[in-house]
Write an enzyme that holds these catalytic residues in place. Structure first.
Site, PDB file in Angstrom:
ATOM      1  CB  THR A  47      -0.898   0.031   1.266  1.00 38.02           C
ATOM      2  OG1 THR A  47      -1.509  -1.243   1.417  1.00 38.02           O
ATOM      3  CG2 THR A  47      -1.959   1.093   1.167  1.00 38.02           C
ATOM      4  CB  THR A  48       3.890   2.107   2.019  1.00 40.68           C
ATOM      5  OG1 THR A  48       3.206   1.717   3.208  1.00 40.68           O
ATOM      6  CG2 THR A  48       4.732   3.333   2.310  1.00 40.68           C
ATOM      7  CE1 TYR A 110     -16.798  -1.028  -2.545  1.00 40.62           C
ATOM      8  CE2 TYR A 110     -17.058  -2.930  -3.994  1.00 40.62           C
ATOM      9  CZ  TYR A 110     -17.502  -1.700  -3.548  1.00 40.62           C
ATOM     10  OH  TYR A 110     -18.627  -1.129  -4.071  1.00 40.62           O
ATOM     11  CE1 TYR A 136      -1.097  -5.115   5.962  1.00 41.94           C
ATOM     12  CE2 TYR A 136      -0.905  -4.712   3.607  1.00 41.94           C
ATOM     13  CZ  TYR A 136      -0.975  -4.227   4.892  1.00 41.94           C
ATOM     14  OH  TYR A 136      -0.927  -2.873   5.128  1.00 41.94           O
ATOM     15  NE  ARG A 141      -3.731   1.329   3.967  1.00 41.33           N
ATOM     16  CZ  ARG A 141      -3.740   2.543   3.399  1.00 41.33           C
ATOM     17  NH1 ARG A 141      -4.640   2.830   2.482  1.00 41.33           N
ATOM     18  NH2 ARG A 141      -2.848   3.449   3.759  1.00 41.33           N
ATOM     19  CB  ILE A 207       6.143  -5.240   7.106  1.00 42.58           C
ATOM     20  CG1 ILE A 207       6.741  -6.637   6.860  1.00 42.58           C
ATOM     21  CG2 ILE A 207       6.097  -4.441   5.798  1.00 42.58           C
ATOM     22  CD1 ILE A 207       5.922  -7.530   5.936  1.00 42.58           C
TER      23      ILE A 207
END
Length: 292
Positions: A47-48, A110, A136, A141, A207
């Site tokens: 994501t980063t 989602y 993950y 999110r 992480i």
């Protein structure tokens, strides 16, 4: 195999030039800066790294730049995940993973699957992946929590599911995972603010987002934690605590890119729908970097 992912991994940013094309020079410099200062492994296109707004070709180019800069010095983890299981499977099959040590695969977002849905999704990922899989879980999110029972079921059923990056900001959930996990399964913190506590409780490391900006101090903190030296480790945690709060104040990765801008490592450009950190936040970050 699993010991490759002990300690500090960093979720690398994707630096952009002012025209929003990828700044490969800055990216290579950030990789070197991290390896030179004690980061244990690199996580690419999480994501980063703004993975959702970089093209297929750009992803290839990013992996190439990082791989070249790394020059096999530390392990590399590649983010491959999504909420279309067939598409994720296809991406794993068609991606060159010859230089990649594991994939990091996010829980489907989602769609809000049931726990059985999570299990079947990661079963498909596990059965396709030629390299180890790090799960993950990031409910903030994805809009749905993958419960410890599901994670542990996957850990027990699939040999190549070797770890989870847990980022629910939920101490009780971390402790459930740590208590019941198989011996060789790694619990990796995805919450910079909780990472040290997780390591002291038996976690494998982190992480990290902030770790890539202050790799020397952050990786040392985790090392001390893994050695059980809580007192010295917390000294470093307290030094970094304010900036960890700052980088998540608006959104990630706008915050960490503002830190890199203050450190003169890259500019703070992000791609829409993200926008740069506000002037106010940038000032706070600058003041922190100046006195650090």
């Amino acid at each position: 195999m699993n010991s490759k992912f002990l300690g500090t991994g960093v979720a690398l940013v994707t630096p952009f030039k002012s025209d929003l094309s990828i700044d490969h020079e800055a990216l290579a410099n950030i990789v070197n800066y991290n390896i030179d200062n004690g980061t244990d492994y690199l996580v690419i296109l999480g994501t980063t790294g703004e993975s959702v707004t970089v093209t297929k070709q750009e992803k290839k180019d990013i992996v190439e730049t990082i791989s070249k800069a790394n020059n096999s010095r530390v392990p590399m983890v590649l983010g491959i995940g999504g909420n279309n299981t067939a598409q994720v499977v296809e991406e794993i099959k068609t991606t060159d993973l010859s230089k990649i040590d594991a994939i990091l695969s996010v829980a489907p977002y989602y769609s809000k699957p049931t726990q059985e849905g999570f299990y079947q999704h990661f079963k498909a990922v596990s059965e396709t992946s030629p390299v180890p899989v790090i799960l993950y879980n990031v409910p903030g999110r994805t809009a749905k929590n993958m419960e410890p029972s599901t994670t542990l079921r996957l850990a027990n059923d699939f040999e190549n599911v070797i770890a989870i990056k847990e980022a629910g900001n939920n101490v009780a959930q971390y402790l459930q995972l740590l208590k019941h996990k198989p011996d060789d399964f790694l619990i990796i913190s995805g919450d910079d603010d909780l990472a040290l506590g997780v390591v002291l409780a038996g976690g494998a490391g982190v992480i990290s987002v902030i770790g890539q900006a202050f790799p020397k101090e952050f990786s040392e903190m985790i090392r001390l934690g893994l050695q059980g030296n809580a007192k010295e480790a917390y000294k470093l945690h307290f030094r970094l605590m304010d900036v960890i709060g700052y980088i998540f104040e608006e959104n990630n990765p706008s915050g960490i890119k503002a830190v890199f801008e203050a450190l003169n490592k890259c500019n703070s450009a992000v791609r829409l729908p993200l926008v740069q950190a506000s002037g106010e936040l940038k000032e706070k970050i600058k003041a922190f970097v100046k006195q650090f």
